[in-house]
Design a protein around this motif. Structure first.
Motif, short mmCIF file in Angstrom:
data_model
loop_
_atom_site.label_atom_id
_atom_site.label_comp_id
_atom_site.label_asym_id
_atom_site.label_seq_id
_atom_site.Cartn_x
_atom_site.Cartn_y
_atom_site.Cartn_z
N MET A 2 0.15 2.38 24.74
CA MET A 2 0.03 0.85 24.65
C MET A 2 -1.15 0.43 25.46
N ARG A 33 -4.38 1.08 23.71
CA ARG A 33 -4.78 0.21 22.49
C ARG A 33 -4.84 -1.14 23.20
N LEU A 34 -4.22 -1.50 24.01
CA LEU A 34 -4.52 -3.01 24.53
C LEU A 34 -5.98 -3.37 24.82
N ALA A 84 -7.36 -4.42 21.88
CA ALA A 84 -6.74 -5.64 21.20
C ALA A 84 -7.51 -7.12 20.90
N GLN A 129 -6.36 -8.66 17.48
CA GLN A 129 -4.82 -8.62 17.37
C GLN A 129 -3.91 -9.54 18.14
N TRP A 133 1.19 -9.97 20.80
CA TRP A 133 0.24 -9.10 20.24
C TRP A 133 0.58 -8.46 19.07
N GLN A 134 -0.23 -8.48 18.00
CA GLN A 134 0.46 -7.61 16.84
C GLN A 134 -0.29 -6.18 16.99
N ASP A 135 0.55 -5.23 17.45
CA ASP A 135 -0.05 -3.85 17.48
C ASP A 135 0.01 -3.03 16.27
N GLN A 166 0.36 -0.26 15.63
CA GLN A 166 1.32 0.78 15.46
C GLN A 166 2.81 0.49 15.58
N ASN A 167 3.05 -0.52 16.47
CA ASN A 167 4.46 -0.83 16.51
C ASN A 167 4.65 -2.27 16.19
N ILE A 199 4.66 -7.01 19.54
CA ILE A 199 5.25 -6.44 20.71
C ILE A 199 5.60 -7.69 21.66
N PHE A 254 3.90 -6.31 27.25
CA PHE A 254 2.51 -6.03 27.20
C PHE A 254 1.77 -6.86 28.61
#
Length: 356
Positions: A91, A94-95, A98, A103, A128-130, A132-133, A136, A141
């Motif tokens: 995570m 990926r942040l 972002a 994101q 946060w629009q992750d 993968q998930n 969040i 995050f």
């Protein structure tokens, strides 16, 4: 601290770790002062732990984080580290992209003035629009933003986006709104932070009806807070209001509170949710409200979810409420629709009976 994605077998990397430890066992001279550094290592092996470089680095970082939390000096990656710790590492990686990939988004939650039933302002909340998930929760995050060193850049994005949304609402003819944005202590201590915020505001600076306000945590009251006070005074002089978020959960002192340029104390939800059944919470809330009014400040109660909580706060003299009773945080487009419905209903009936 180091993380190694190793091709070598265990005995070779063990020897490498010992060599690194030996090198750091000696102090470093920095500006005439001797500095000692402690080394902790996390290791992942090729091909047992993965064949892709990015996966090996991720697993090595997971082992490093485990070493830091457990107190171990040196850990190999183990399968059981793949759960929460590996998810956290992934995570965080990926942040880092972002913000550049668009994101992040802002959700808005209203603050309703208790005696008039009108929306006083809104709080901008980062989401946060992750990829993968999905969406969040901020509690997951936001700490990662700090550890990854991304808080300042993301925080300024929040400021600029809130200002852009504010201008858009004014252009659309929406009811006047001020948007509260959260500024962390590291952001507030940045050089020229007040100047950067005021430059971003542009023509909204000095406008009493439209613009942004600032919310800080009690952490801004700790240590040497002189630079924070200077920044807050510059912002207040330009017409921005300043609130202390989650008041009552930190370690602020009355002396420091009296020195800070503060307009509002926000009562933490841990007190509000216990109203009116818990006598201690009733006493604490009444004390915070009395303290705020003694310093010519207003109060906002967070986490209001029930009519009886709202009624108690009104009797206690609280100025405004924020919580699910009126509306949960909403993305911009949905908040616009909610505000128009709420404002229309407020003109016809008692807003204390309106649910968001």
């Amino acid at each position: 601290l180091c993380a190694a994605a190793a091709h070598a077998r265990t005995e070779d990397s063990d020897a490498a770790h010992e060599e690194v430890t030996r090198l750091f066992a000696q102090g470093f001279s920095v500006d005439g002062r001797e500095v000692h550094a402690e080394v902790k290592c996390g290791v992942a092996y090729y091909p047992e732990d993965g064949q892709e470089a990015s996966l090996l680095v991720q697993k090595a970082e997971a082992a490093l984080k485990e070493a830091r939390s457990s107190g171990e000096r040196y850990l190999h990656h183990r399968m059981e580290m793949n759960s929460a710790l590996a998810r956290r590492v992934g995570m965080e990686q990926r942040l880092r992209s972002a913000l550049a990939n668009g994101q992040f988004q802002l959700y808005y939650q209203p603050k309703v003035t208790l005696r008039t039933g009108k929306v006083a302002s809104v709080e901008a909340l980062l989401r946060w629009q992750d990829p993968q998930n999905g969406l969040i929760p901020p509690g997951e995050f936001l700490p990662l933003l700090e550890t990854a060193g991304l808080m300042q850049a993301t925080g300024f994005w929040v400021v600029k986006q809130a200002i852009a949304d504010c201008r858009d609402w004014r252009r659309k003819g929406m009811p006047p709104l001020r948007i509260a944005v959260n500024i962390s202590p590291p952001e507030l201590r940045q050089r020229n932070v007040a100047r950067d915020i005021l430059e971003a505001m542009g023509d909204l600076s000095g406008n009493a009806d439209w613009g942004i306000d600032i919310e800080i945590t009690e952490g801004a009251l700790s240590g040497d807070f002189s630079s924070c006070v200077h920044a807050l005074r510059l912002l207040r002089a330009a017409g921005l209001k300043v609130a202390i978020d989650d008041f009552g959960t930190g370690f602020s002192s009355l002396g420091r509170l009296s020195e800070l340029p503060i307009d509002t104390l926000k009562i933490d939800r841990m007190f509000t949710t216990r109203l009116p059944a818990d006598p201690n919470s009733c006493t604490l809330v009444a004390t915070i409200i009395g303290l705020a009014h003694a310093f010519d400040m207003t109060t906002v109660a967070e986490g209001v979810e029930k009519q009886e909580q709202l009624d108690h706060l009104l009797r206690a003299g609280c100025d405004a409420a924020q919580g699910y009773f009126h509306s949960r945080p909403l993305p911009k487009s949905l908040f616009e629709k909610w505000l128009l419905r709420f404002s229309s209903a407020a003109a016809r009936t008692d807003t204390s009976s309106i649910l968001g």
